[in-house]
Design a protein around this motif. Structure first.
Motif, PDB file in Angstrom:
ATOM      1  N   ASP A  37       0.833  -1.207   0.000  1.00 15.96           N
ATOM      2  CA  ASP A  37       0.000   0.000   0.000  1.00 15.96           C
ATOM      3  C   ASP A  37       0.866   1.255   0.000  1.00 15.96           C
ATOM      4  N   VAL A  38       1.876   1.248   0.840  1.00 12.54           N
ATOM      5  CA  VAL A  38       2.740   2.423   0.952  1.00 12.54           C
ATOM      6  C   VAL A  38       3.560   2.609  -0.316  1.00 12.54           C
ATOM      7  N   TRP A  39       4.237   1.555  -0.735  1.00 11.71           N
ATOM      8  CA  TRP A  39       5.202   1.694  -1.824  1.00 11.71           C
ATOM      9  C   TRP A  39       4.536   1.952  -3.173  1.00 11.71           C
ATOM     10  N   LEU A  40       3.371   1.375  -3.400  1.00 13.65           N
ATOM     11  CA  LEU A  40       2.751   1.443  -4.725  1.00 13.65           C
ATOM     12  C   LEU A  40       1.784   2.604  -4.892  1.00 13.65           C
ATOM     13  N   MET A  41       1.640   3.447  -3.873  1.00 17.44           N
ATOM     14  CA  MET A  41       0.864   4.665  -4.067  1.00 17.44           C
ATOM     15  C   MET A  41       1.536   5.520  -5.142  1.00 17.44           C
ATOM     16  N   LYS A  42       0.721   6.095  -6.037  1.00 17.44           N
ATOM     17  CA  LYS A  42       1.268   6.958  -7.076  1.00 17.44           C
ATOM     18  C   LYS A  42       1.907   8.198  -6.431  1.00 17.44           C
ATOM     19  N   ARG A  43       2.995   8.639  -7.004  1.00 16.95           N
ATOM     20  CA  ARG A  43       3.711   9.798  -6.475  1.00 16.95           C
ATOM     21  C   ARG A  43       3.473  10.988  -7.402  1.00 16.95           C
ATOM     22  N   VAL A  44       2.728  11.941  -6.900  1.00 16.66           N
ATOM     23  CA  VAL A  44       2.232  13.055  -7.705  1.00 16.66           C
ATOM     24  C   VAL A  44       3.128  14.269  -7.504  1.00 16.66           C
ATOM     25  N   GLY A  45       3.658  14.792  -8.608  1.00 17.73           N
ATOM     26  CA  GLY A  45       4.561  15.930  -8.546  1.00 17.73           C
ATOM     27  C   GLY A  45       3.836  17.260  -8.519  1.00 17.73           C
ATOM     28  N   ALA A  46       4.610  18.328  -8.361  1.00 15.14           N
ATOM     29  CA  ALA A  46       4.058  19.679  -8.258  1.00 15.14           C
ATOM     30  C   ALA A  46       3.419  20.103  -9.577  1.00 15.14           C
ATOM     31  N   PRO A  47       2.148  20.509  -9.571  1.00 12.39           N
ATOM     32  CA  PRO A  47       1.493  20.941 -10.810  1.00 12.39           C
ATOM     33  C   PRO A  47       1.951  22.332 -11.244  1.00 12.39           C
ATOM     34  N   GLN A  48       2.100  22.510 -12.556  1.00 11.86           N
ATOM     35  CA  GLN A  48       2.472  23.794 -13.141  1.00 11.86           C
ATOM     36  C   GLN A  48       1.295  24.297 -13.971  1.00 11.86           C
ATOM     37  N   PRO A  49       0.573  25.316 -13.510  1.00 10.39           N
ATOM     38  CA  PRO A  49      -0.564  25.823 -14.283  1.00 10.39           C
ATOM     39  C   PRO A  49      -0.104  26.653 -15.473  1.00 10.39           C
ATOM     40  N   SER A  50      -0.867  26.617 -16.539  1.00  5.20           N
ATOM     41  CA  SER A  50      -0.535  27.409 -17.727  1.00  5.20           C
ATOM     42  C   SER A  50      -0.778  28.887 -17.441  1.00  5.20           C
ATOM     43  N   PRO A  51      -0.088  29.785 -18.152  1.00  8.74           N
ATOM     44  CA  PRO A  51      -0.257  31.227 -17.908  1.00  8.74           C
ATOM     45  C   PRO A  51      -1.688  31.720 -18.062  1.00  8.74           C
ATOM     46  N   ASP A  52      -2.489  31.040 -18.919  1.00 14.25           N
ATOM     47  CA  ASP A  52      -3.881  31.466 -19.072  1.00 14.25           C
ATOM     48  C   ASP A  52      -4.797  30.842 -18.022  1.00 14.25           C
ATOM     49  N   GLY A  53      -4.243  30.017 -17.138  1.00 16.78           N
ATOM     50  CA  GLY A  53      -5.021  29.439 -16.052  1.00 16.78           C
ATOM     51  C   GLY A  53      -5.961  28.330 -16.463  1.00 16.78           C
ATOM     52  N   ARG A  54      -5.777  27.760 -17.668  1.00 13.03           N
ATOM     53  CA  ARG A  54      -6.725  26.760 -18.157  1.00 13.03           C
ATOM     54  C   ARG A  54      -6.257  25.325 -17.949  1.00 13.03           C
ATOM     55  N   TRP A  55      -4.961  25.122 -17.760  1.00 10.36           N
ATOM     56  CA  TRP A  55      -4.420  23.765 -17.675  1.00 10.36           C
ATOM     57  C   TRP A  55      -3.401  23.663 -16.537  1.00 10.36           C
ATOM     58  N   ALA A  56      -3.198  22.450 -16.085  1.00  8.70           N
ATOM     59  CA  ALA A  56      -2.119  22.171 -15.140  1.00  8.70           C
ATOM     60  C   ALA A  56      -1.403  20.906 -15.596  1.00  8.70           C
ATOM     61  N   VAL A  57      -0.087  20.968 -15.614  1.00  3.86           N
ATOM     62  CA  VAL A  57       0.740  19.814 -15.978  1.00  3.86           C
ATOM     63  C   VAL A  57       1.532  19.387 -14.750  1.00  3.86           C
ATOM     64  N   PHE A  58       1.659  18.089 -14.550  1.00  6.27           N
ATOM     65  CA  PHE A  58       2.376  17.571 -13.385  1.00  6.27           C
ATOM     66  C   PHE A  58       2.893  16.177 -13.711  1.00  6.27           C
ATOM     67  N   SER A  59       3.876  15.745 -12.962  1.00  6.76           N
ATOM     68  CA  SER A  59       4.422  14.405 -13.149  1.00  6.76           C
ATOM     69  C   SER A  59       3.710  13.425 -12.230  1.00  6.76           C
ATOM     70  N   VAL A  60       3.603  12.198 -12.691  1.00  7.34           N
ATOM     71  CA  VAL A  60       3.080  11.107 -11.869  1.00  7.34           C
ATOM     72  C   VAL A  60       4.014   9.914 -12.032  1.00  7.34           C
ATOM     73  N   THR A  61       4.521   9.430 -10.921  1.00  7.69           N
ATOM     74  CA  THR A  61       5.361   8.237 -10.938  1.00  7.69           C
ATOM     75  C   THR A  61       4.527   7.044 -10.524  1.00  7.69           C
ATOM     76  N   ASP A  62       4.546   6.023 -11.377  1.00  8.90           N
ATOM     77  CA  ASP A  62       3.867   4.763 -11.080  1.00  8.90           C
ATOM     78  C   ASP A  62       4.943   3.806 -10.579  1.00  8.90           C
ATOM     79  N   PRO A  63       5.107   3.678  -9.259  1.00  8.15           N
ATOM     80  CA  PRO A  63       6.259   2.951  -8.720  1.00  8.15           C
ATOM     81  C   PRO A  63       6.131   1.446  -8.884  1.00  8.15           C
ATOM     82  N   ALA A  64       7.262   0.779  -8.772  1.00  3.78           N
ATOM     83  CA  ALA A  64       7.323  -0.680  -8.819  1.00  3.78           C
ATOM     84  C   ALA A  64       8.472  -1.122  -7.930  1.00  3.78           C
TER      85      ALA A  64
END
Length: 703
Positions: A37-64
């Motif tokens: 449960d602990v190790w396989l939780m997805k690791r969500v990175g810091a979101p970066q919103p677009s300058p127009d405020g319409r989108w957010a991009v972020f990293s997600v690590t799917d651990p193994a």
């Protein structure tokens, strides 16, 4: 300025949101947390919103558990509708340092893909689609990319070897070094190593290039007097040194923070000042002129104010709170205005959403990190709507949008939108798994220590908790010491996984912790182990007295890094615990001073160098309390000792000395050595083994 509290309205709204967002299926059976449960939780990175405020991009690590099977990709989420987040890239190698173009149509990121010997900058067309395009092919890689205000150029950080003035020079030097017959390293300045790496002599530089794959990068600092200084450099990280750099509002200069005294780190604190260098070429100009440090630079939307975080670097003090400051742009007065001078807390992060002329930020306080704001002049401190538990661990603004990552000990990280009423969860990477686990939010309590300080604590209960039963107590001690136990989901010392076999876990913020003001954090000075250790012992006493379900005859303690230092101190000076766990803990203050990758702060903390007459070097070194064994006042508790061989912050000689001492005194002891780990245990199977050993050690002695 008083410490703000979450408003009643915000609390009610947030509590309602929490109930809606995290209510589990009442029919579904829940289970005690497992390592999976602990190790396989997805690791969500810091979101970066677009300058127009319409989108957010972020990293997600799917651990193994096998790192070869782990994936890490960029995801994108609309901030204007309820459509789910979607994967933007598909690569095992992972991407990072996402940066939007000013028109919100393109995205830069750093990745190491097939054919790359080092991380390179890629660009992807968000509006038009298609494959990402590699923009750089530098021998030593590129990092921290940023579009210029007009979107036509890119700023980034890279390295050169001493004496290099071009990429051809870098390639030639790299080949010569690869082909040389000897393997020795040579050093003439401190430190020679950092955390888990021996350092090299590469020099950090700022580069600018046209936003085109055929363009040639230009080294903005080449030939400058600033870069020629022997102490010039940036903050040390896993990928080398970094320079916190941003474009000026008109795109004609790059503003950055850098150090000029890195060659003095064995005898002084490293400080960083703010500089500006023209993009057309020329000498850098120093914009601040003091002995403070500056980082996290950001311009206001109108380009008239430069904001920064700053630490005073007060001479002879072991800790300074991080404050918000501002300078009018262009800079004509080198003395910044301190905006949070009367707020006795360190600002963790801040953002500048458009339209409100307010700075939104978070700071540590009593196990939580919540949102607050002030106006650009530093007044009108407000609470912003925050969830009543947990911690915000990232925060960024794009246009009027404000997004970040929120988590708690029972809610693994997810992306949230803030600033428009109650916080809104935008992703659900971990909610399904989290809802199947039997776990409870930590309970908070305070007590007054014998020195008069109010000490904050959290209690974590095991699965299937029954208040009518008796449970052993495991006091887990945080590292730092400039740190704070947060209500957050952690992997390395997960509170609920430690409690899982049927223990109550006690988390105490002893003096020296952050989140309680500058004086509290500085109180460890001259008293690195005894005072904090006494407060941990007093916290255990308070928990036994306060909670009937705690079995005061079955106590254990443990921790890592500074928590390992304190675990060693408790094992050396008391016999009250049935078991001790020490990871990456120092055994001798003098040896730790001489073998660690940082020494000056240790001298400041002890009041002088190791050859001085300061008694603390000897009186608070655990190994030198070995006489307590014969007295029956220490060195008798069974101890589990663990260390990573690649740990250069608390090198393995501490663990070896600890084990030798225990064996010499015939104390039950076990040494775990991880050849491929550093200060932290980061590999999946190693982590699983570590937890099993901790659980086994506690079970053996807490019968």
């Amino acid at each position: 300025m008083t410490i703000p509290r979450l408003s009643i309205l915000a609390f009610i709204i947030s509590a309602q949101l929490t109930g809606l967002a995290f209510a589990a299926d009442p029919v579904a059976a829940k289970h005690a947390i497992t390592h999976e449960d602990v190790w396989l939780m997805k690791r969500v990175g810091a979101p970066q919103p677009s300058p127009d405020g319409r989108w957010a991009v972020f990293s997600v690590t799917d651990p193994a558990y096998d790192s070869k099977e782990q994936w890490s990709d960029l995801w994108i989420k609309s901030l204007t509708d309820e459509s789910p987040a979607r994967r933007l890239t598909f690569s095992k190698g992972g991407e990072g340092s996402a940066n939007w173009s000013p028109d919100s149509k393109q995205l830069l990121f750093v990745a190491k893909r097939d054919g790359d010997d080092a991380g390179q900058i890629y660009r992807i067309d968000i509006a038009g689609g298609g494959e990402a395009q590699r923009l750089t092919t530098l021998t030593l890689g590129a990092r921290q990319p940023k579009f210029s205000p007009d979107g036509k150029q890119i700023l980034f950080v890279s390295d050169i070897f001493p004496g290099n003035t071009s990429e051809d020079d870098v390639k030639k030097t790299a080949k010569e070094r690869k082909d040389r017959k000897y393997s020795a390293r040579a050093y003439e300045s401190f430190p020679p190593r950092f955390f888990d790496k021996w350092l090299d002599d590469k020099k950090v530089r700022l580069f600018v290039m046209e936003a085109d794959a055929s363009a040639q990068p230009r080294d903005l600092l080449s030939g400058t007097r600033l870069a020629a200084l022997p102490g010039f450099g940036g903050g040390q990280g896993d990928e080398g040194q970094s320079l916190d750099a941003i474009w000026s509002p008109d795109g004609k200069a790059v503003v950055f923070s850098a150090s000029t005294n890195r060659d003095e780190l064995a005898r002084a604190s490293g400080t960083t000042q703010i500089f500006s260098v023209p993009t057309a070429g020329g000498e850098a100009t120093q914009l601040t002129a003091d002995k403070h440090s500056y980082n996290n630079l950001k311009f206001s939307a109108d380009g008239k104010t430069l904001f920064t975080l700053t630490e005073a670097e007060e001479e002879g003090k072991v800790y300074d709170v991080s404050r918000l400051a501002s300078l009018a742009w262009p800079v004509t007065n080198a003395t910044p205005k301190i905006l949070t001078a009367s707020l006795d807390r360190s600002i963790s992060r801040y953002a500048l959403p458009a339209g409100g002329n307010r700075i939104v930020f978070s700071f540590e306080h009593a196990g939580l990190e919540q949102l607050h704001s002030i106006n650009y002049a530093g007044g009108d401190l407000r609470d912003e709507a925050s969830l009543p538990t947990g911690s915000i661990n990232s925060l960024n603004a794009g246009g009027k949008a404000l997004v970040g990552v929120w988590e708690s000990s029972i809610n693994p990280p997810e992306v949230y939108a803030f600033g428009k009423g109650a916080p809104k969860r935008l992703t659900s990477f971990n909610t399904e798994r989290a809802n199947t686990i039997d776990w409870q939010t930590p309970e908070h309590f305070w007590f007054k220590a014998s020195d008069g300080r109010m000490i904050h604590n959290m209690i974590v209960k095991p699965a299937n908790f029954d208040p009518n039963k008796k449970y052993p107590l495991f006091a887990v001690i945080h590292g730092g010491a400039a740190n704070m136990w947060r209500d957050q989901f952690v992997i390395r010392w997960n509170y609920h996984l430690l409690a899982q076999p049927g223990y109550v876990v006690l988390l105490t913020d002893y003096k020296g912790s952050t989140g309680y003001g500058e004086e509290f954090a500085r109180a460890i000075q001259g008293d690195p182990l005894k005072g904090p250790g006494d407060e941990v012992n007093e916290a255990v006493d308070e928990a036994v007295k306060k909670y009937n379900y705690v079995d005061g005859s079955k106590l254990a303690a443990g921790g890592a890094s500074y928590g390992g230092h304190l675990a060693n101190w408790l094992q050396a000076t008391t016999t009250r615990y049935k078991a001790i766990v020490s990871h990456a803990g120092e055994m001798d203050l003098i040896m730790q001073w001489g073998s660690s990758d940082s020494i000056w702060g240790r001298e400041v903390n002890s009041g002088g160098p190791v050859w001085s007459d300061k008694a603390v070097w000897r009186e608070q070194s655990p190994v030198l309390q070995g006489g307590n064994h014969a007295k029956g006042t220490g060195f008798s508790t069974p101890i589990l000792i663990s260390v990573g061989e690649l740990d250069y912050r608390v090198p393995a000689n501490n663990a070896l000395m600890n084990f030798a001492t225990q064996q010499r005194l015939n104390v039950p002891s076990k040494l775990l050595v991880f050849p491929d780990e550093n200060h932290w245990i980061l590999k999946g199977e190693n982590s699983r083994y570590f937890y099993s050993e901790v659980h086994g050690w506690l079970a053996k002695y807490l019968k």
